[in-house]
Design a protein around this motif. Structure first.
Motif, PDB file in Angstrom:
ATOM      1  N   LYS A 243       0.862  -1.162   0.000  1.00  0.00           N
ATOM      2  CA  LYS A 243       0.000   0.000   0.000  1.00  0.00           C
ATOM      3  C   LYS A 243       0.911   1.228   0.000  1.00  0.00           C
ATOM      4  O   LYS A 243       1.753   1.383   0.876  1.00  0.00           O
ATOM      5  N   ASP A 245       1.250   5.440  -0.221  1.00  0.00           N
ATOM      6  CA  ASP A 245       0.644   6.762  -0.094  1.00  0.00           C
ATOM      7  C   ASP A 245       1.631   7.809  -0.599  1.00  0.00           C
ATOM      8  O   ASP A 245       2.813   7.805  -0.204  1.00  0.00           O
ATOM      9  N   ASN A 252      -2.538  17.329  -0.613  1.00  0.00           N
ATOM     10  CA  ASN A 252      -2.848  16.544  -1.810  1.00  0.00           C
ATOM     11  C   ASN A 252      -2.441  15.078  -1.670  1.00  0.00           C
ATOM     12  O   ASN A 252      -2.222  14.370  -2.657  1.00  0.00           O
ATOM     13  N   GLU A 253      -2.332  14.578  -0.423  1.00  0.00           N
ATOM     14  CA  GLU A 253      -1.987  13.176  -0.200  1.00  0.00           C
ATOM     15  C   GLU A 253      -3.032  12.259  -0.829  1.00  0.00           C
ATOM     16  O   GLU A 253      -4.234  12.524  -0.772  1.00  0.00           O
ATOM     17  N   TYR A 254      -2.574  11.178  -1.444  1.00  0.00           N
ATOM     18  CA  TYR A 254      -3.518  10.210  -1.981  1.00  0.00           C
ATOM     19  C   TYR A 254      -2.925   8.807  -1.959  1.00  0.00           C
ATOM     20  O   TYR A 254      -1.715   8.617  -1.892  1.00  0.00           O
ATOM     21  N   PHE A 255      -3.815   7.810  -2.031  1.00  0.00           N
ATOM     22  CA  PHE A 255      -3.448   6.401  -2.006  1.00  0.00           C
ATOM     23  C   PHE A 255      -3.402   5.875  -3.439  1.00  0.00           C
ATOM     24  O   PHE A 255      -4.327   6.094  -4.217  1.00  0.00           O
ATOM     25  N   LEU A 256      -2.330   5.173  -3.782  1.00  0.00           N
ATOM     26  CA  LEU A 256      -2.183   4.596  -5.107  1.00  0.00           C
ATOM     27  C   LEU A 256      -2.885   3.239  -5.151  1.00  0.00           C
ATOM     28  O   LEU A 256      -2.579   2.346  -4.367  1.00  0.00           O
ATOM     29  N   TYR A 257      -3.844   3.079  -6.029  1.00  0.00           N
ATOM     30  CA  TYR A 257      -4.608   1.837  -6.096  1.00  0.00           C
ATOM     31  C   TYR A 257      -3.749   0.695  -6.649  1.00  0.00           C
ATOM     32  O   TYR A 257      -2.917   0.909  -7.547  1.00  0.00           O
ATOM     33  N   ARG A 260      -2.633  -0.011 -10.267  1.00  0.00           N
ATOM     34  CA  ARG A 260      -1.653   0.889 -10.883  1.00  0.00           C
ATOM     35  C   ARG A 260      -0.222   0.567 -10.453  1.00  0.00           C
ATOM     36  O   ARG A 260       0.717   1.224 -10.890  1.00  0.00           O
TER      37      ARG A 260
END
Length: 321
Positions: A243, A245, A252-257, A260
């Protein structure tokens, strides 16, 4: 009597169960009480134009006849100061990138033998183990590894070893629970600050099946004879995806699915095969040589073949007369 017990412990470690002293896997047998072992070992493989090396210095101690503890310091040139550029979007890991040698950290291991059954020319041992690693490395793959100093985390498992005359077989199963790593990756625009990244590596199940055979001597004449043992070990893991991040702690933090992820960060499994030879000189000095090849699945944490070398010696306490 005490002197006799010391000699007996030495003979057991160096001769009676020599073929179960596997080069790459731990047997269920433990170190005699009060004995101190020192082991130097290395793992080397070629990666494009770089030789990747990991070396460890391990101290081993027999707390009791059933409990052994190890402490290992690990050095390698496997990791850089930062995660790779554009991590994790590039095709991790970086093949052939130059990394200087660094002290990765320490690995602690404890093994408790809870069952022993002895027969004529045979024995069965069962043991439980626990391990923990404290490192801070920029590991690029989801596959966790505690013993090689790639990940911070904990693990535990069971070992069963059976010896019948000149033949030994050992089976190990365990789990690894890696801790997350928080670091930075360089921004593609050099004038911008590094990108904060958090990686939660995949949990893993580990397994191994090891075989050992005492080739020489055919018959024992004295304890100074050199032992030659042949080995074949199958070792592997099944691991979850990471996982990741991006821009950790920023608005603008986001989790990479997972879909991808590049291949090295996706879930997987593998089984490696490692033939090896071992020399035990004067009942105590142990030299291991082995090579590892891919058999099933794939590990992105290394390239094959992998060459392993180990040198080990025990020091037994002097008994008062």
């Amino acid at each position: 009597m005490k002197s006799f017990l010391t000699i007996a412990a030495l003979c057991f470690s160096g001769l009676a169960g020599a073929q179960e002293l596997f080069p790459l896997s731990e047997p269920a047998s433990t170190i005699p009480k009060g004995a101190l072992g020192v082991r130097l070992f290395s793992e080397t493989y070629n990666e494009v134009n770089q030789l990747r090396n990991m070396a460890g210095l391990r101290l081993m101690y027999g707390v009791s006849s059933k409990l052994s503890v190890y402490l290992t310091g690990i050095v390698s040139n496997h990791h850089g100061e930062k995660l790779p550029l554009e991590f994790p979007f590039h095709n991790t890991p970086e093949r052939g990138a130059y990394y200087p040698y660094r002290f990765n950290g320490v690995h602690a291991y404890a093994k408790y033998r809870f069952l022993s059954k002895d027969g004529e020319g045979s024995h069965l041992r069962l043991a439980a183990y626990a391990e923990a690693t404290y490192v801070n490395t920029t590991h690029h793959e989801t596959e966790p590894d505690l013993a090689m100093g790639d990940n911070k985390g904990v693990g535990a498992g069971l070992i069963g070893t059976y010896l019948l005359r000149k033949f030994a077989v050992s089976l190990t199963g365990g789990i690894i629970l890696p801790a997350a790593y928080t670091g930075v990756s360089p921004d593609p625009i050099s004038s911008l600050p590094d990108v904060p990244v958090r990686v939660q590596y995949g949990k893993a199940i580990t397994y191994s099946l090891s075989f050992g055979y005492l080739l020489l001597p055919r018959r024992y004449k004295d304890y100074d004879q050199t032992n030659v043992n042949l080995y074949l070990e199958f070792r592997g893991k099944a691991f979850q995806a990471s996982k990741v991040d991006i821009f950790v702690g920023l608005p603008n933090e986001y989790f990479l699915y997972p879909e991808r992820y590049p291949p090295a960060l996706q879930k997987g499994y593998y089984v490696d095969v490692s033939p090896g030879v071992q020399f035990i000189i004067r009942s105590n000095l142990r030299i291991d040589c082995s090579a590892t090849f891919s058999s099933m699945g794939i590990s992105y944490a290394r390239l094959y073949p992998v060459f392993n070398l180990g040198v080990q010696r025990y020091f037994f306490p002097r008994k008062k007369t």
